[in-house]
Design a protein around this motif. Structure first.
Motif, PDB file in Angstrom:
ATOM      1  N   LYS A  77      26.674  85.319  54.196  1.00  0.00           N
ATOM      2  CA  LYS A  77      25.656  86.028  53.095  1.00  0.00           C
ATOM      3  C   LYS A  77      24.522  85.522  53.059  1.00  0.00           C
ATOM      4  N   GLY A  78      23.647  84.837  53.846  1.00  0.00           N
ATOM      5  CA  GLY A  78      22.220  84.940  53.579  1.00  0.00           C
ATOM      6  C   GLY A  78      21.198  85.086  54.567  1.00  0.00           C
TER       7      GLY A  78
ATOM      8  N   ALA B 101      27.369  90.148  69.028  1.00  0.00           N
ATOM      9  CA  ALA B 101      26.357  90.862  68.223  1.00  0.00           C
ATOM     10  C   ALA B 101      26.042  91.655  67.453  1.00  0.00           C
ATOM     11  N   GLY B 102      25.387  92.025  66.168  1.00  0.00           N
ATOM     12  CA  GLY B 102      25.143  92.831  65.962  1.00  0.00           C
ATOM     13  C   GLY B 102      25.584  93.377  64.981  1.00  0.00           C
ATOM     14  N   VAL B 103      26.860  92.459  64.496  1.00  0.00           N
ATOM     15  CA  VAL B 103      27.268  93.017  63.623  1.00  0.00           C
ATOM     16  C   VAL B 103      27.252  93.194  62.249  1.00  0.00           C
ATOM     17  N   THR B 104      28.173  93.837  61.201  1.00  0.00           N
ATOM     18  CA  THR B 104      27.219  94.791  59.947  1.00  0.00           C
ATOM     19  C   THR B 104      28.356  94.836  58.574  1.00  0.00           C
TER      20      THR B 104
ATOM     21  N   LEU C 226      36.778  91.868  56.764  1.00  0.00           N
ATOM     22  CA  LEU C 226      35.496  92.700  56.227  1.00  0.00           C
ATOM     23  C   LEU C 226      34.870  93.649  55.430  1.00  0.00           C
ATOM     24  N   VAL C 227      33.925  93.425  55.270  1.00  0.00           N
ATOM     25  CA  VAL C 227      32.985  94.056  54.367  1.00  0.00           C
ATOM     26  C   VAL C 227      31.721  94.389  54.280  1.00  0.00           C
ATOM     27  N   ASN C 228      31.915  95.184  52.465  1.00  0.00           N
ATOM     28  CA  ASN C 228      30.481  96.576  52.942  1.00  0.00           C
ATOM     29  C   ASN C 228      29.320  95.250  53.149  1.00  0.00           C
TER      30      ASN C 228
END
Length: 356
Positions: free
Chosen positions: A108-109, A136-139, A176-178
């Motif tokens: 979150k931060g 690595a590099g997940v969004t 998963l989230v937006n």
């Protein structure tokens, strides 16, 4: 016949003497030397990042928030260990607490990239099997440490990155989230300030007058956890949003096994936080374990040597938390502060922020 009877009686007496060792000094000596496993020995350590963390720059309210969240996180993992749970479970749930808090540079931060995105990295390692998982590099993954564990336990690989990692997350029903979930106003302002400094440097020939690494990387808010459970198993985990204003898909040490995370039941479990490039070059987490294994150094000796000497000589800043197979703890850093906490088998809680 008499000879046969005499032989039988002699044999019975011999067998009886061999079996009656209750009063034998030799037998008592063997029993006394038989090691007993200390199944009640356990402990947990966490960090929430290291860097230029100074008391004068911290309000009483913000300091209280950090201490409260550190305590909530470590007590979550401690409760699992106290009930006989695994070090892996304790680490995952503990890191989840910090990933879900906007106070730390994880979940979150997370900080923003140059493109205004949040790209997250994480890793976890089992000291019993030396199995490991990393992403690595997940969004879009709410809790990257959960995905790292799934990579470790549900695949034959160690590291997944970007779209592939997120596709695997979907298959494993990882939440998963937006991407907007990760947005925080303070992190966006940090990105804006970083871009302003970068532009000033580009506009002036004498960049040294404006470039200050301590400002650029004022705080590494990576989170991590190491633990020893009652079965004697060590584990380590690390999660991060990386470096503010990072470009070109930059990946730091947090998802690199041996640099940001390492665990081995024969030695220790380590989680790193700091300027990732230097932790990768020095393979900091593994180096501490290697010094214990090959040089017979204690955990504290190895941690101090690596963080205060080897890392400094490379030009790196940051710190580590570690716990060894006997429950000894190290919290070593070469910066002004490091958010940290520990709890031992007796339930003794320590929370620290500044250099003491």
């Amino acid at each position: 016949m008499k000879y046969a009877i005499y032989l039988s009686i002699s044999l019975l007496l011999f067998i009886g003497c061999k079996n009656d060792t209750s009063k034998s000094p030799a037998a008592e000596s063997v029993q006394a030397e038989t090691p007993t496993s200390n199944t009640e020995n356990f402990g947990i350590v966490i960090h929430g990042g290291a860097g230029t963390i100074l008391k004068k720059n911290m309000s009483d309210e913000l300091e209280a928030q950090y201490k409260q969240k550190l305590e909530e996180a470590i007590r979550t993992g401690y409760a699992i260990l106290e009930k006989g749970g695994s070090s892996l479970d304790a680490i995952e749930k503990t890191i989840n607490i910090m990933e879900n808090s906007p106070l730390f540079n994880a979940g979150k931060g997370a900080v923003f990239t140059n493109e205004g995105k949040n790209e997250l990295d994480a890793s976890i390692m089992d000291g019993n099997t030396l199995n490991a998982g990393a992403v690595a590099g997940v969004t879009t993954v709410k809790n990257p440490i959960n995905l790292a564990r799934a990579v470790m336990e549900k695949s034959e690989h160690v590291m997944f990155a970007r779209e592939g990692a997120e596709a695997f997350a979907k298959e494993q029903n990882i939440e998963l989230v937006n991407p907007s979930y990760f947005y925080t106003e303070s992190r966006m302002k940090s990105l804006e300030r970083a871009k302003e400094r970068e532009q000033i440097e580009l506009d002036h020939d004498d960049k040294s007058a404006f470039y200050d690494p301590s400002i650029k990387d004022s705080k590494f808010g990576t989170v991590g956890c190491v633990a020893l459970d009652k079965n004697g198993n060590l584990a380590a985990g690390t999660s991060t949003g990386g470096m503010t204003n990072k470009k070109w898909g930059r990946v730091g040490d947090s998802p690199i096994i041996g640099a940001g995370t390492y665990a081995n039941n024969n030695t220790c479990a380590v989680s790193s936080t700091g300027w990732g490039e230097y932790f990768i070059r020095g393979m900091v987490a593994y180096d501490i374990s290697a010094m214990m294994e090959y040089k017979n150094s204690s955990l504290q000796e190895a941690s101090s040597e690596v963080i205060q000497k080897k890392l400094v000589e490379l030009g790196g800043t940051g710190g580590i938390i570690a716990i060894d197979h006997q429950g000894n703890v190290a919290m070593e850093f070469n910066t002004a502060g490091m958010y940290r906490a520990s709890m031992n088998k007796d339930g003794e809680l320590y929370i620290g922020i500044y250099k003491e």
